[in-house]
Design an enzyme around this catalytic site. Sequence first.
Site, PDB file in Angstrom:
ATOM      1  N   ASP A  30       0.470  20.940  10.510  1.00 36.14           N
ATOM      2  CA  ASP A  30      -0.171  19.762  11.086  1.00 36.14           C
ATOM      3  C   ASP A  30      -1.383  20.205  11.884  1.00 36.14           C
ATOM      4  O   ASP A  30      -1.468  21.366  12.310  1.00 36.14           O
ATOM      5  CB  ASP A  30       0.804  18.988  11.982  1.00 36.14           C
ATOM      6  CG  ASP A  30       0.444  17.515  12.082  1.00 36.14           C
ATOM      7  OD1 ASP A  30      -0.571  17.192  12.730  1.00 36.14           O
ATOM      8  OD2 ASP A  30       1.172  16.678  11.514  1.00 36.14           O
ATOM      9  N   CYS A 260       5.466   0.834   5.335  1.00 31.36           N
ATOM     10  CA  CYS A 260       5.434   0.845   3.871  1.00 31.36           C
ATOM     11  C   CYS A 260       5.158  -0.516   3.250  1.00 31.36           C
ATOM     12  O   CYS A 260       4.140  -0.698   2.582  1.00 31.36           O
ATOM     13  CB  CYS A 260       6.755   1.401   3.332  1.00 31.36           C
ATOM     14  SG  CYS A 260       7.030   3.137   3.743  1.00 31.36           S
TER      15      CYS A 260
END
Length: 417
Positions: A30, A260
């Site tokens: 990350d 989502c």
Amino acid sequence: MKISIIGTGYVGLVTGACFAELGNDVTCVDVDKKKVEMINSGKSPIFEHGLEELLKKNLGKRLRATLDAEGAVSNSEITFICVGTPPRKDGSTDLSYVEGAAKTIGRILSGKKERHIVVVKSTVPPGTTEKIAELLKAAGAKSFGVAMNPEFLREGKAVEDFMKPDRVVIGSKDEWVAEKLGALYSFSDAPKVLVETRTAEMIKYASNAFLACKLSYMNEVGNLCKKLGVDVYQVLEGMKHDLRIGGRHMAAGAGYGGSCFPKDLDSLIHTAKENGLEPVLLEAVREVNNRQPLRMVELAEKHMKLKGSTVAVLGLAFKPDTDDMREAPALRIIDVLLGTGARVVAYDPQAMQNAKKILGGRVEYAKDAKEAIRNADACFIMTEWDEFKNPSLYKGKLVVDGRKAVKLEKDYEGVCW
């Protein structure tokens, strides 16, 4: 196998922790130093049931986090791209993070002779994985294969869903890539669906849009049931035994949210329009969902004047067992309540820090449900956390329930029941 994961959000971190638990050597990458430090200290940056336990169990053995993408990719056989694909204002998908990850991976692979697999796990429009292959090649990668491997993880149940999938979809035109990924997922007896990359990408969008459709359909039915004095959950009980329908993901309430369904539905609508189609059904699904939380305000106004009142909003995350507030129905409710002139006191067992980042000082925050309700004139239940299911919490208060969390004899309105 040696695996690198680019991105440590819900999908990336769950994927990495679960693959490590299954015996693979995993490095999560990350760009956020604080997130990397948190993960390496055994703390999850997100609340997800069972995830932190897996981190603590595997860290220092088969799992680690790093800022060093080059080291992680160079020392792995497979790299998963699990970065965010946020929606743009027009409903299209922002692919800048995916493309940026592909360019970085391509540069790293330009100096690597061994065959390497790059897997797109982020949800992307059909055709994206093919473009990723082009970006990898343009950046100098030579010996590589690409695949699309969509995730079907429910927030709050993501670890369970990863370890016990109902299907594994692998999209690739290269047989050796499909075989390698098939071996990686050999821990599961779930059906392996082997398709082209575009088909795999479409499977993810079609699945989420269909689930959203089921919810909006039941909300429309639920709204009618309430008008007719019919119990929508008895209707659902009678429907679910039809094998063509089933009972999973069938509910009526305040509407769906999360990272989502809203963005994937928007993206599918945008893609359809780009291709000259009018997605009437998909647009109706979205419209029903956007309207549904507002019905709760209408129900409250049948009993009281909201202007000048104090309203407790219980539940800020879009669903229980997560702290995710992206597209949460509670946010729409709060906006409308504030617009009426009501004072809002909010509480959620896990999402308070995220709420403060989003809502700031527009609302007041309680330390628990009792404090939120104590001086409220009405209470809106937006997430079905277990602690909200105690009827004694609500004595003498008007309750507008968006999740069928509790049943009261009086001073109670269910959004669809």
